[in-house]
Each structure stands twice: as structure tokens, then as C-alpha cells.
Design an enzyme around this catalytic site. Structure first.
Site, short mmCIF file in Angstrom:
data_model
loop_
_atom_site.label_atom_id
_atom_site.label_comp_id
_atom_site.label_asym_id
_atom_site.label_seq_id
_atom_site.Cartn_x
_atom_site.Cartn_y
_atom_site.Cartn_z
N ARG A 20 9.39 7.91 5.83
CA ARG A 20 9.15 9.32 6.16
C ARG A 20 9.67 9.68 7.55
NH1 ARG A 20 2.99 9.48 5.06
NH2 ARG A 20 3.18 11.51 6.09
N ARG A 27 0.84 -1.19 0.00
CA ARG A 27 0.00 0.00 0.00
C ARG A 27 0.87 1.23 0.00
NH1 ARG A 27 -3.33 -2.30 5.17
NH2 ARG A 27 -4.07 -4.17 4.10
N ASP A 39 0.53 5.40 1.08
CA ASP A 39 -0.35 6.29 1.84
C ASP A 39 -0.86 7.45 0.99
OD1 ASP A 39 -0.26 4.94 4.29
OD2 ASP A 39 1.63 5.90 4.85
N TYR A 59 12.37 2.85 -2.50
CA TYR A 59 11.66 4.13 -2.34
C TYR A 59 12.65 5.28 -2.52
CZ TYR A 59 7.17 2.45 -0.46
OH TYR A 59 5.94 1.89 -0.31
#
Lengths: 243, 243
Positions: free
Chosen positions: A196, A49, A51, A109
Site C-alpha cells: 500500500r 496476515r 490487514d 498481491y
């Protein structure tokens, strides 16, 4: 028959990958397009997933078409149906056993920071603006602390249940291109908000408010209460999933 | 007292630089912000107009503040007031004689082409998608034809009155970065739609539908009826104005 899609999306206008009642998700948009094409409901399964507000350059998702369908043809039909901010980069038939989440070996990422004093007309959707001058060497010293196998409990999202918070990081590195600083991380997997929150800690080091060793100590503490807040989703991109 | 602003904007949501009745222009937005700041109407003068959908990384505009005002302070006040897609990069006091249009020595534009088979979730506002494989060397051979002083009548917009259609081009060159081909042109000035029509002709050469010599012959003909259509505004950026 199973088809694997590689997806690119601008997450700005969506509540994230996953279906959520009453909200606009990437998954809902692609499933709606699939239903138009097949005149039957089709369920998508993603590698992971993302966000709300998080982007993808290489999300992977699979589906089982209700009738035989050429994967390249499906790519073209979806791109003709989907909104401008969701694109199918590739479509390929895969084995029925393929599981996009379980079979992923490595996820990549990137997080983009715009490091200048003035906001940008072009980057506001795709980078986090940090006005303080950041030191690339210090950012990279802090990034080095994450390499290898670690318990990332200090960087997990509160209220998320997971079996294990141990992950292996193979690449953890910052690069500068003009005014943009990009962090790249390649790992076996990620906890929710992990990238993050890690970026939040490294930026504190880049501002010389923490030392790289402090970032390492934070990791070793496994204490979520000590970690900085997660930085905004706009800078985060799921770049690639490797199998 | 006169203040010079350097402006960055995403032109997607605007009818162009210039005020037009009932439409949303960059100029109208900045003048509205100035009126909020000064509680009095303030007129802006730009180095040049940009058309609907065209972007700027370095548009220049001047104003005469109704009362003495620090230029750096004005930059900050405008950035706090303007919408997310218009940004003041710099503010500086200039001589009362300075004229942003007449005094410009050189203007720099870039045009971005996304050269891949699939549309992009990130570039649809900022590049023109060309699916045919383009040949960089041929694009550059065609671009060479424009170097020097020429009459650009073949590449002007129909129905526009100008004194002279002669302009001097100092730089005319394509570069490739990944899937993006960027054309850069530095010239004393430009006719309306000139860059977009020149790019249209060069892309025909890049597709091998015209030769670079055909592009040169088109320029020499000074015949607007022979030139290809202007390419879309989304790829065009006013990069810099030099004084």
C-alpha cells in the site's frame, strides 16, 4: 494429519485475518466454523496476515483436525457454515511438515485503482477511487524500480519489528482494464503496509508529482519518513501463495 | 427546464426502483436527496422500473428542478448526498419534451452467471451461482431463438397487464470471461421478469435438459405455464437505455 485450505474472502467487514480481542476477524470466523464441525477447538495457521479491509483470492491456511476428516468434505462443511464473505476454494491433505508461512516461495498481491471522476456503486469495497487521470506508462516505469532484491525499509510500517527488510520482487506491473488500473506484485515476502505504501508512491508518479526516478531514490533512501502514506486497504488483494 | 440523469446502482439493499410504501427504493433515496438539495419535493421519472435486487449501470431518469440549476452541479450535489450504492454517472439538460420511458429506442440488459462449483465471496451480490457445467455454444444456440420480433407472452410475469407482449430483440448473446458467463440482450422493451425467465430457459439448455429448439418452441407456445421459474435478480443489470 494436516489439511491445507485455500481461502477467498471479502475483508470489508473484518478487522483483518488475525484474532483480536473483541473484534471480528477472518481467522475467528473460520475457527468458530471448525469448532462447530469438530465439536473441539481447532487452530488455523495462515501464510500471512492480511490487514483490516484487505481481501484474499488465495490465502492459504492449515489446520490439524482433531479426528481424521476428508479434506474435500471439510471444504463443503465449511462453505455451508461460513458467512457469505468467506469461502473455502480448496481443501487438500498435506504433509505434517508443511508450514504455510515458512514454506511459501512467493506471494502475489494485486492492488485495484478505479481511475474515473465519479465514485462507483459496485467498486467501493474493492478498489481505491483516484479521480486524477493516471498515466499507465509512468506507473509502469515507477513499478520497474522495484524489480529485483532491495531493502524495502522505506516502505515498511512504523513500529513493526522484523529481522530483515530485504525482499526479492520478481513481478511488478500495472495493467489497465477499462476504468480499472491493477498493480500486480510477486515477491518472496512483504513487510507490513509495504504494497500500500509502494502503490502510494507509484500513484504520485502516475499523477506526475514524482518521477519514476524519484520512486527509485525513495527506495534507495531506506527512509520511512520520506514515503507517502499507505493507500486504503479496500483495493488490496492477496491473490496467491506459491510453494 | 428538464434534467436527465444517468444512474448506476447496486440494487441489493432496495425493494427496486419504484416507491413502495414503507420500503426502501432507489427512487425514494434519490428523491430524498433532491428534496435536500432543492428544499422542495421533486419527482423522478425513469426509463423503466427495476425489480428488487436488480442493478443498473445506466438507468435513465428525468426531473424538473423547482429552480434553474446546472446539470453538472446537480450531479456533484447528488453524489455527495446519495448513499454509497447509488451514483449519478451523468447529468445533462434535455428538452422539455423528452420522455425517458416513451422515447427509449432500445434497452440493454445483462445477466451474469457465475459458473463454478464453489460460491464466491465477491460475486454473491452480482451473479447467480450455477454449479453444473454450462455449455456456451448451446447457450448461444438457445439465445439465437429470441432474435427478431416475437410475442414474449410465455416469458411475462403473471398478473401483469400490458397492451402488447410483442417485442423486437436485436442482440441476444452469451460470452464467457473466466468463470463468469454473461448474457446480453438489446430489445425495444421488456415485459416484467422477461429476461430472468428467458435466462432460466436458456440455462436449462446449457445444462442439456432442454434443447435450443425446445426454447424456441416455448417462445412460440406463448404459454407462461410452460416457462421455467425466473432466475434470481442478483445477476441482472440494466446496462443502457438508448434514445
Amino acid at each position: 494429519m494436516q489439511i491445507k485450505l485455500v481461502l477467498e474472502y471479502d475483508g470489508t467487514n473484518y478487522c483483518g485475518w488475525q484474532l483480536q480481542n473483541g473484534q471480528d476477524s477472518i481467522q475467528a470466523r473460520i475457527e468458530a466454523a471448525l469448532e462447530l464441525i469438530f465439536a473441539a477447538p481447532v487452530r488455523l495457521y495462515a501464510a500471512g496476515r492480511t490487514d483490516a479491509g484487505v481481501h484474499a483470492r488465495g490465502q492459504v491456511a492449515t489446520l490439524r483436525p482433531p479426528r481424521p476428516f476428508d479434506a474435500g468434505e471439510l471444504k463443503r462443511a465449511l462453505n455451508a457454515t461460513l458467512p457469505y464473505d468467506i469461502v473455502v476454494l480448496d481443501g487438500a491433505e498435506v504433509s505434517d511438515n508443511f508450514d504455510p508461512r515458512r514454506d511459501a516461495r512467493l506471494r502475489v498481491y494485486e492492488y485495484r485503482v478505479l481511475n474515473r471522476t465519479t465514485r462507483s456503486a459496485f467498486e467501493h469495497r474493492f478498489a481505491w477511487l483516484v479521480r486524477d487521470q493516471l498515466d499507465l506508462d509512468t506507473l509502469n516505469d515507477a513499478a520497474q524500480e522495484f524489480i529485483g532484491e532491495h531493502d524495502f525499509a522505506a516502505f515498511r510500517s512504523l513500529g513493526t519489528e522484523v529481522k530483515s527488510t530485504v525482499r526479492r520482487v520478481d513481478v511488478s506491473q500495472w495493467r489497465r482494464e477499462g476504468e480499472t488500473l491493477t498493480y500486480r506484485i510477486e515477491a518472496t515476502g512483504f513487510l507490513r503496509h509495504q504494497v500500500r505504501t509502494m502503490v502510494g508512491a507509484m500513484i504520485e508518479a502516475g499523477r506526475h508529482k514524482l518521477t519514476p526516478a524519484d520512486v527509485g531514490a525513495l527506495l534507495a533512501s531506506r527512509d520511512r519518513a520520506r514515503a507517502p502514506a499507505a493507500v486504503p486497504p479496500s483495493g488490496l488483494f492477496l491473490v496467491e501463495v506459491r510453494y
